[in-house]
Motif scaffolding. Structure first.
Motif, short mmCIF file in Angstrom:
data_model
loop_
_atom_site.label_atom_id
_atom_site.label_comp_id
_atom_site.label_asym_id
_atom_site.label_seq_id
_atom_site.Cartn_x
_atom_site.Cartn_y
_atom_site.Cartn_z
N GLN A 192 0.82 -1.23 0.00
CA GLN A 192 0.00 0.00 0.00
C GLN A 192 0.84 1.26 0.00
N SER A 193 2.16 1.10 0.11
CA SER A 193 2.96 2.31 0.07
C SER A 193 4.11 2.14 -0.92
N SER A 194 4.32 3.19 -1.67
CA SER A 194 5.42 3.20 -2.65
C SER A 194 6.57 3.99 -2.07
N PRO A 195 7.75 3.36 -1.91
CA PRO A 195 8.90 4.16 -1.46
C PRO A 195 9.26 5.17 -2.55
N VAL A 196 9.56 6.40 -2.15
CA VAL A 196 9.90 7.42 -3.15
C VAL A 196 11.39 7.78 -3.05
N TRP A 197 11.84 8.65 -3.96
CA TRP A 197 13.27 8.95 -4.09
C TRP A 197 13.84 9.61 -2.83
N MET A 198 13.00 10.13 -1.95
CA MET A 198 13.52 10.78 -0.74
C MET A 198 13.85 9.77 0.36
N ASP A 199 13.51 8.51 0.10
CA ASP A 199 13.77 7.47 1.09
C ASP A 199 15.28 7.17 1.13
N SER A 200 15.82 7.10 2.34
CA SER A 200 17.26 6.84 2.45
C SER A 200 17.51 5.65 3.39
N SER A 201 16.53 4.72 3.44
CA SER A 201 16.57 3.67 4.46
C SER A 201 17.20 2.36 3.98
N THR A 202 17.86 2.36 2.81
CA THR A 202 18.27 1.06 2.24
C THR A 202 19.79 0.90 2.12
N THR A 203 20.54 1.52 3.05
CA THR A 203 22.01 1.41 2.96
C THR A 203 22.46 -0.05 2.99
N GLN A 204 21.85 -0.84 3.87
CA GLN A 204 22.22 -2.26 3.96
C GLN A 204 22.01 -2.97 2.61
N GLN A 205 20.85 -2.72 1.98
CA GLN A 205 20.54 -3.38 0.72
C GLN A 205 21.51 -2.92 -0.38
N CYS A 206 21.89 -1.64 -0.34
CA CYS A 206 22.86 -1.13 -1.33
C CYS A 206 24.15 -1.93 -1.27
N ARG A 207 24.66 -2.10 -0.03
CA ARG A 207 25.93 -2.81 0.13
C ARG A 207 25.77 -4.27 -0.31
N GLU A 208 24.62 -4.89 0.03
CA GLU A 208 24.42 -6.30 -0.35
C GLU A 208 24.41 -6.46 -1.87
N ILE A 209 23.74 -5.53 -2.55
CA ILE A 209 23.66 -5.64 -4.02
C ILE A 209 25.05 -5.45 -4.63
N GLU A 210 25.78 -4.44 -4.13
CA GLU A 210 27.12 -4.20 -4.68
C GLU A 210 28.02 -5.41 -4.46
N THR A 211 27.94 -5.98 -3.27
CA THR A 211 28.78 -7.15 -2.96
C THR A 211 28.44 -8.31 -3.90
N ALA A 212 27.15 -8.53 -4.11
CA ALA A 212 26.73 -9.66 -4.96
C ALA A 212 27.21 -9.48 -6.40
N ILE A 213 27.32 -8.21 -6.85
CA ILE A 213 27.74 -7.97 -8.23
C ILE A 213 29.27 -7.99 -8.36
N GLY A 214 29.97 -7.88 -7.22
CA GLY A 214 31.44 -7.88 -7.27
C GLY A 214 32.03 -6.53 -6.89
N GLY A 215 31.24 -5.70 -6.22
CA GLY A 215 31.77 -4.43 -5.71
C GLY A 215 31.14 -3.22 -6.41
N THR A 216 31.40 -2.05 -5.83
CA THR A 216 30.83 -0.80 -6.34
C THR A 216 31.23 -0.57 -7.79
N GLU A 217 32.51 -0.79 -8.06
CA GLU A 217 33.05 -0.54 -9.41
C GLU A 217 32.33 -1.40 -10.45
#
Ligand code: XUL
Length: 518
Positions: free
Chosen positions: A127-152
């Motif tokens: 029932q709720s759409s997260p919008v661009w002002m949301d900054s609550s996903t730092t953990q998920q950011c790191r997990e995705i980067e790690t799974a892909i092989g890093g930020t680069e």
């Protein structure tokens, strides 16, 4: 006579803008401000619900209601929608809409005797759409980067590091926190593709401009990246509609809109893109090297590039241009009109007196500086908090100048990564009509600021995209040139301020560094 409708679903409002390709002019502009209609029913302030702890979202049904309101308003104002040959649109970027298995039949089966919201209330799995002002996903950011092989590696693949507001990390958070609801989700749309889907009465494809703001699109192939999808959530490929070229039709308007608002049978629906990519088109930027500034809820500075050259500093984003050829380099500053408005309200000003205070104060503000992070800042990355240097809380005029100078200096400092020589700045967004604000940006950047055809460049760009989808034989240059204002307003920098700002920008940068920001 051919007319084209552009709809901009931005953070705070839904705007409709109609252009006439024979008269080469804008013939209608109307806006629904969400706070005017939905403050009570959806609890929004500035178009969103701030839940605290960096969680910012909105009920997607509000956008559905707003669409009926907007089309009603255009009709009430006497605009004949039967002459609209095609409609396209733009949306606040990154926000995601989660649909369940009832969505497809409900969209296809819309009947004109009831409003959209009463027919579509049951189509959401979230029932709720997260919008661009949301900054609550730092953990998920790191997990995705790690799974892909890093930020680069993610940067190379998608053009962007993982950003908290981007759709991929938001989808991952939803999958992790609400696995059952994720399971019930049959389609994930962006705001842009969601509004297009309402108009077409089916779930329509996405286009590369907005899909590049997800951390899920291979920026080189302009297609979903299997690796990025797998790193984000299981079964994501089944839930995302395909990515198609931005300039081709994806459907025709559903009979609901024909019966209710008088659209013509066969009126084309072209893919909707993001607000920044559409502003690029609306400002006529279809040649590499052109740079623009949008002063909206967020301030964004963006340039048209030949190649998807990612930011090595992690400050910027790379999106595909909706011209289906070029790219868009962008730096997004969260505290745009949010910060200007916060200062205006703090001192009980209206916009005229805000402008007067700017006019009365000297460029450089006698060395008084502010870091205006009313909300957590995206660039430079910083928690919420206002930092003042040499500036008292009670000095009204100096605070007004400090907030605008901070924004202009930040936009100059944090756009260097683009490697583009800024010799002029096209400007759009609500605050771009304010000459004193535009003058500060001209002085700080040391280049002329050019005001566009409208302050709604995103909706205008969307209307031009509809024109392109209808007349595919036309090149982008001829489309944007036919709508260039013959005599654009230009604000030149005052050369006497050059040394003032060269000095102040160093102090501003030092203050950012000392405050441990970035
Ligand atoms: C861009 C961004 C914002 C939104 C809202 O990356 O997050 O500019 O598009 O306008």
């Amino acid at each position: 006579m051919a007319r084209y409708l552009g709809i901009d679903a931005s953070t705070q409002s839904l705007t409709g803008l109609i252009i006439d390709s024979d008269r080469r002019e804008i013939v209608a502009e109307a806006s629904i401000q969400y706070d005017d209609y939905f403050a009570d029913s959806y609890g929004v302030k500035n178009g969103v619900v701030d839940q605290g702890d960096g969680v910012v979202n909105c009920n997607p049904l509000m956008w559905v209601e707003a669409l009926d309101l907007l089309l009603n308003t255009l009709r009430r104002e006497g605009h004949d929608l039967s002459s609209v040959a095609a409609v396209s649109g733009s949306g606040q970027q990154h926000a995601t809409v989660y649909l369940n298995e009832d969505a497809l039949p409900a969209l296809a089966g819309l009947t004109p005797d009831k409003p959209l919201s009463s027919q579509l209330a049951g189509i959401f799995s979230h029932q709720s759409s997260p919008v661009w002002m949301d900054s609550s996903t730092t953990q998920q950011c790191r997990e995705i980067e790690t799974a892909i092989g890093g930020t680069e590696a993610l940067l190379k693949l998608t053009g962007n590091p993982a950003f908290e507001r981007f759709s991929g990390p938001q989808i991952r958070k939803f999958f992790q926190q609400e696995p059952k609801a994720y399971e019930r989700t049959t389609h994930i749309a962006l705001v842009s593709s969601f509004i297009a889907s309402l108009l077409a009465g089916s779930v329509v494809p996405l286009e590369p401009g907005d899909a590049s703001g997800t951390n899920l699109m291979d920026i080189h192939r302009r297609a979903w990246s299997e690796r990025a999808l797998a790193a984000t959530a299981p079964g994501l490929d089944e839930r995302l509609a395909p990515i198609v070229p931005s300039g081709r039709p994806v459907g025709v308007v559903h009979p609901y809109f024909i019966s209710r608002y008088g659209f013509a049978d066969g009126c084309i629906v072209a893919p909707f893109s993001g607000d920044n990519p559409c502003s690029l088109i609306g400002l006529g930027m279809v040649e590499p090297g052109q740079v623009a500034l949008s002063l909206g809820t967020s301030d964004t500075l963006f340039a048209c590039l030949n190649e998807p050259r990612p930011s090595s500093t992690g400050e910027g984003c790379i999106f595909a241009s909706p011209d289906d050829l070029h790219y868009l380099a962008l730096t997004c500053f969260m505290n745009g009109s949010l910060a200007r408005d916060a200062i205006r309200r703090q001192y009980g000003l209206n916009w005229a007196s805000f402008e007067d205070y700017l006019a009365q104060t000297n460029p450089g503000n006698e060395g008084k500086i502010m870091l205006p992070y009313f909300e957590p800042e995206i660039v430079p990355k910083a928690p919420a908090g206002i930092i003042r240097r040499g500036l008292g809380d009670t000095e009204i005029a100096a605070n007004v100048r400090a907030v605008v100078e901070a924004q202009a200096m930040s936009s100059r400092l944090h756009s260097k990564w683009m490697g583009v020589d800024i010799s002029s700045l096209y400007i759009t967004g609500g605050a771009s009509a304010n000459d004193e604000i535009a003058q500060v940006f001209a002085n700080v950047h040391g280049c002329p600021v050019i005001q566009g055809e409208t302050t709604n460049a995103a909706a205008f760009g969307a209307a031009l995209k509809a024109y392109k989808a209808h007349r595919q034989e036309l090149g982008w240059s001829s489309i944007v040139e036919s709508f260039q204002p013959s005599n654009p307003r230009r604000i030149d920098p005052d050369p006497a301020t050059r040394s003032v700002y060269d000095d102040l920008i160093n102090k501003f940068s030092e203050l950012e560094t000392r405050s441990n920001i970035g």
